[in-house]
Enzyme design. Structure first.
Site, short mmCIF file in Angstrom:
data_model
loop_
_atom_site.label_atom_id
_atom_site.label_comp_id
_atom_site.label_asym_id
_atom_site.label_seq_id
_atom_site.Cartn_x
_atom_site.Cartn_y
_atom_site.Cartn_z
N SER A 35 0.94 -0.92 -0.51
CA SER A 35 0.25 -0.29 0.13
C SER A 35 0.95 1.35 -0.16
O SER A 35 0.61 2.20 -1.36
CB SER A 35 -0.96 0.38 0.93
OG SER A 35 -0.47 -0.28 2.78
N ASP A 90 9.89 0.88 -2.93
CA ASP A 90 9.61 0.14 -2.20
C ASP A 90 9.24 -0.51 -0.43
O ASP A 90 9.70 0.75 0.36
CB ASP A 90 9.79 -1.52 -2.71
CG ASP A 90 9.17 -2.68 -2.17
OD1 ASP A 90 8.30 -2.58 -2.69
OD2 ASP A 90 9.96 -3.62 -3.11
N ALA A 92 8.07 -1.77 3.63
CA ALA A 92 8.19 -2.36 4.32
C ALA A 92 7.53 -3.49 5.23
O ALA A 92 7.07 -2.48 5.50
CB ALA A 92 10.13 -2.51 4.21
N GLU A 112 10.46 -8.73 -5.83
CA GLU A 112 10.41 -7.07 -4.83
C GLU A 112 12.62 -7.10 -4.36
O GLU A 112 13.75 -6.49 -4.74
CB GLU A 112 10.13 -6.92 -3.60
CG GLU A 112 8.65 -6.35 -3.78
CD GLU A 112 8.41 -6.56 -2.71
OE1 GLU A 112 7.27 -6.03 -2.02
OE2 GLU A 112 8.32 -7.33 -1.26
C1 5RP Z 1 5.10 -7.39 -0.04
C2 5RP Z 1 5.86 -6.02 0.78
C3 5RP Z 1 5.41 -4.86 1.18
O1 5RP Z 1 6.67 -3.36 0.50
C4 5RP Z 1 5.73 -4.84 2.08
O2 5RP Z 1 4.41 -5.90 2.66
C5 5RP Z 1 4.89 -3.73 2.58
O3 5RP Z 1 3.57 -3.71 2.55
P1 5RP Z 1 2.43 -1.91 3.30
O4 5RP Z 1 2.91 -0.80 2.18
O5 5RP Z 1 1.58 -1.83 2.52
O6 5RP Z 1 2.63 -2.14 4.86
O7 5RP Z 1 6.96 -6.14 1.01
O8 5RP Z 1 6.18 -7.61 -0.28
#
Ligand code: 5RP
Length: 236
Positions: A35, A90, A92, A112
């Site tokens: 997200s 990205d 995490a 990723e």
């Molecule tokens: C997907 C990931 C996402 O970057 C991680 O889960 C963070 O997600 P969000 O920004 O929705 O909290 O690693 O595989």
């Protein structure tokens, strides 16, 4: 930006925007999943449509980021068509003080890791709730496994001191299936003292494609937080 009453959403939006503002024209951009990365993709698309950015191509890390890039008008490419990636953005699930990460909450960590590791500059975008003193404190470690190897890999993960569970789908009967057609085992480790070693040990188990430990991959961590009721961005 439209105001909203959800502080976590606000932190994610603001940090996604801050990272998107660091993208320069004439560059290849790794597009993360989840997200928070989704907001970065949206803002990169906005900057392109306003003419503020020119000549960008994106490398998606998942089906999700591919769909979003198309929606927001970011041209896409593949790794065989480019010489390198200038910047990747990205999210995490956990970030420790050394900028090591757990990723894979969206089951996209294999692609990723390929894209994020190739980037000259990998920017992680998180809300402040993702910061931990030690990896594994709040999030299970995702491990992508080819389907026929699930049972032996679960046994091996237990022998390594983990408590493995197969990730099950939500609004889908049966397990989560990754973009590559594999399954995900989430593992609780009580003592994740040496993430660098554990990353390699798990990836050495036959049938494991990739695990969600990202050790020494992140260059910059941008943290969205709320201070005195206002969103702020800081660099870890
Ligand atoms: C997907 C990931 C996402 O970057 C991680 O889960 C963070 O997600 P969000 O920004 O929705 O909290 O690693 O595989």
């Amino acid at each position: 930006m439209a105001a909203n009453n959800d502080p976590v959403k606000t932190m994610k939006q603001e940090v996604g925007k801050a990272a998107a503002d660091r993208v320069k024209s004439d560059s290849v951009v790794g597009l993360g999943s989840g997200s928070t990365a989704a907001y970065a993709i949206e803002y990169i698309g906005n900057r392109l449509s306003k003419g503020e950015l020119k000549n960008i191509v994106g490398v998606p890390t998942s089906f999700q980021s591919e769909v979003l890039a198309k929606k927001f008008g970011i041209p896409l490419t593949t790794l065989d068509a480019i010489d390198g990636i200038d910047i990747a953005i990205d999210g995490a699930d956990e970030v420790d003080p050394q900028k090591n990460l757990i990723k894979g909450g969206g089951a996209a960590h294999t692609r990723e890791k390929v894209v994020d590791s190739l980037a000259n500059e990998f920017i992680v975008v998180v809300d402040s709730g993702k910061l931990v003193d030690k990896l594994g404190s709040s999030f299970l470690l995702p491990v992508e496994v080819i389907p026929m190897a699930v049972a032996p890999v679960m046994n091996s993960l237990s022998k390594l001191g983990g408590k493995p569970e197969l990730r099950m789908g939500v609004k889908k009967a049966g397990p989560v299936v990754t973009d590559q057609g594999n399954l995900v085992i989430d593992v609780k480790f009580d003592n994740l003292d040496n993430p660098a070693e554990l990353e390699k040990t798990i990836n050495n188990l036959p049938g494991v494609l990739e695990n969600g430990l990202f050790v020494g991959v992140a260059d910059i961590v941008l943290v969205g937080e709320i201070k005195d009721g206002k969103p702020e961005i800081r660099e870890l």
